[in-house]
Design an enzyme around this catalytic site. Structure first.
Site, PDB file in Angstrom:
ATOM      1  N   LYS A 191     102.758  47.807  75.507  1.00 15.89           N
ATOM      2  CA  LYS A 191     102.287  47.893  74.733  1.00 15.89           C
ATOM      3  C   LYS A 191     100.777  46.522  74.078  1.00 15.89           C
ATOM      4  O   LYS A 191     102.088  45.515  73.949  1.00 15.89           O
ATOM      5  CB  LYS A 191     102.053  49.370  73.826  1.00 15.89           C
ATOM      6  CG  LYS A 191     102.481  50.329  74.190  1.00 15.89           C
ATOM      7  CD  LYS A 191     102.463  51.617  73.603  1.00 15.89           C
ATOM      8  CE  LYS A 191     102.629  52.449  74.991  1.00 15.89           C
ATOM      9  NZ  LYS A 191     102.476  54.316  73.657  1.00 15.89           N
ATOM     10  N   PHE A 246      93.735  61.997  68.353  1.00 17.75           N
ATOM     11  CA  PHE A 246      94.716  61.260  67.940  1.00 17.75           C
ATOM     12  C   PHE A 246      93.989  60.479  69.847  1.00 17.75           C
ATOM     13  O   PHE A 246      94.197  59.018  69.834  1.00 17.75           O
ATOM     14  CB  PHE A 246      95.534  60.596  67.954  1.00 17.75           C
ATOM     15  CG  PHE A 246      96.899  61.598  68.675  1.00 17.75           C
ATOM     16  CD1 PHE A 246      96.819  60.541  69.529  1.00 17.75           C
ATOM     17  CD2 PHE A 246      97.048  62.508  68.176  1.00 17.75           C
ATOM     18  CE1 PHE A 246      98.096  61.872  70.753  1.00 17.75           C
ATOM     19  CE2 PHE A 246      98.049  62.998  68.529  1.00 17.75           C
ATOM     20  CZ  PHE A 246      98.380  63.166  69.775  1.00 17.75           C
ATOM     21  N   THR A 298     109.414  59.141  71.056  1.00 17.24           N
ATOM     22  CA  THR A 298     108.104  58.944  70.892  1.00 17.24           C
ATOM     23  C   THR A 298     107.746  57.760  69.438  1.00 17.24           C
ATOM     24  O   THR A 298     107.362  57.272  69.389  1.00 17.24           O
ATOM     25  CB  THR A 298     106.967  59.918  71.552  1.00 17.24           C
ATOM     26  OG1 THR A 298     107.099  60.677  72.836  1.00 17.24           O
ATOM     27  CG2 THR A 298     105.879  59.512  71.089  1.00 17.24           C
ATOM     28  N   HIS A 326     105.299  51.915  77.018  1.00 15.08           N
ATOM     29  CA  HIS A 326     105.377  53.070  77.835  1.00 15.08           C
ATOM     30  C   HIS A 326     105.738  53.597  78.884  1.00 15.08           C
ATOM     31  O   HIS A 326     106.112  52.609  79.378  1.00 15.08           O
ATOM     32  CB  HIS A 326     103.763  53.788  78.390  1.00 15.08           C
ATOM     33  CG  HIS A 326     103.993  54.619  79.353  1.00 15.08           C
ATOM     34  ND1 HIS A 326     103.502  56.319  79.431  1.00 15.08           N
ATOM     35  CD2 HIS A 326     103.824  55.017  80.595  1.00 15.08           C
ATOM     36  CE1 HIS A 326     103.743  56.785  80.211  1.00 15.08           C
ATOM     37  NE2 HIS A 326     103.880  56.128  81.289  1.00 15.08           N
TER      38      HIS A 326
HETATM   39  N1  UDP Z   1     100.176  59.295  70.450  1.00 20.31           N
HETATM   40  C1  UDP Z   1     100.398  59.135  69.191  1.00 20.31           C
HETATM   41  N2  UDP Z   1     100.594  60.187  68.429  1.00 20.31           N
HETATM   42  C2  UDP Z   1     101.162  61.368  68.520  1.00 20.31           C
HETATM   43  C3  UDP Z   1     101.788  61.474  70.211  1.00 20.31           C
HETATM   44  C4  UDP Z   1     101.682  60.416  71.179  1.00 20.31           C
HETATM   45  O1  UDP Z   1      99.904  57.737  68.890  1.00 20.31           O
HETATM   46  O2  UDP Z   1     101.176  62.257  67.404  1.00 20.31           O
HETATM   47  C5  UDP Z   1     100.793  57.623  71.525  1.00 20.31           C
HETATM   48  C6  UDP Z   1     101.971  57.296  71.624  1.00 20.31           C
HETATM   49  O3  UDP Z   1     101.263  56.207  71.901  1.00 20.31           O
HETATM   50  C7  UDP Z   1     102.748  57.865  72.355  1.00 20.31           C
HETATM   51  C8  UDP Z   1     101.814  58.268  73.946  1.00 20.31           C
HETATM   52  O4  UDP Z   1     100.186  58.793  72.645  1.00 20.31           O
HETATM   53  O5  UDP Z   1     103.462  56.687  73.286  1.00 20.31           O
HETATM   54  C9  UDP Z   1     101.536  59.808  74.611  1.00 20.31           C
HETATM   55  O6  UDP Z   1     102.167  60.048  74.263  1.00 20.31           O
HETATM   56  P1  UDP Z   1     103.677  60.631  74.484  1.00 20.31           P
HETATM   57  O7  UDP Z   1     103.575  62.995  74.168  1.00 20.31           O
HETATM   58  O8  UDP Z   1     103.357  61.374  75.966  1.00 20.31           O
HETATM   59  O9  UDP Z   1     104.915  60.036  74.721  1.00 20.31           O
HETATM   60  P2  UDP Z   1     106.066  59.389  75.101  1.00 20.31           P
HETATM   61  O10 UDP Z   1     105.997  59.329  76.651  1.00 20.31           O
HETATM   62  O11 UDP Z   1     105.073  58.250  75.412  1.00 20.31           O
HETATM   63  O12 UDP Z   1     106.899  59.139  74.713  1.00 20.31           O
HETATM   64 MG    MG Z   2     104.083  60.634  78.112  1.00 22.05          MG
END
Ligand code: UDP
Ligand code: MG
Length: 157
Positions: free
Chosen positions: A9, A57, A91, A115
């Protein structure tokens, strides 16, 4: 073998952590099969993060992911999708275990370093979304027979 998709990122690029993060995947034994620096756009990010489009968000995620170019990469290996997710950690970087990438380099949910594709199906879609077929390389790593046993290498997945 599976191929999975990873984004380093903007925060990772800005903080000078590209080498550190790539090193985690390399030394695990994953094979780098595609890599490029790219400025992401609202169009591709809206597709990529469509599961979050209704979240409050969402605009913040788009801005964060466009704050600078990112490193896009593809890693191949046996069970690569779940291996890479587990190397990344959960996450929320504050909850991610020490020893994981997010656990070692992050303090944030949004600014969580990487990611990584979350399933085999998603990985196939994401590799296709971000890479042209000619940007993914097929080559035999010389160390392969020391990374895996022969039965693991012949496993079809
Ligand atoms: N994200 C965020 N707030 C949240 C959940 C997700 O800013 O409450 C962002 C975070 O950067 C995350 C991305 O959105 O990596 C994608 O979310 P996902 O649930 O797919 O998580 P990941 O697969 O990246 O662990
Ligand atoms: Mg994801």
């Amino acid at each position: 073998m599976e191929t999975t998709f990873v984004i380093l990122k903007p925060g990772t690029v800005q903080r000078g952590l590209i080498g550190e993060v790539i090193n985690r995947f390399e030394r695990k034994g994953l094979q780098l099969v595609g890599m490029k620096l790219q400025q992401l756009t609202p169009k591709i990010l809206t597709e990529h993060y469509s599961h979050l489009a209704s979240k409050s968000f969402f605009p913040a995620i788009l801005a964060s992911m466009m704050a600078s170019p990112v490193v896009l990469c593809c890693w191949r290996g046996v069970d690569a999708v779940r291996v890479v997710r587990s190397l990344c950690g959960v996450t929320n970087s504050r909850d991610a275990l020490p020893g994981t990438i997010r656990g070692d380099y992050g303090m944030s949910v949004q600014e969580n370093v990487v990611h990584a594709s979350d399933s085999v199906e998603t990985a196939i879609e994401e590799v296709k979304r971000f890479f042209k077929p000619e940007e993914i390389f097929e080559y035999s790593p010389l160390n392969q027979r020391f990374v895996y046993s022969s039965d693991e290498l012949s496993k079809k997945d």
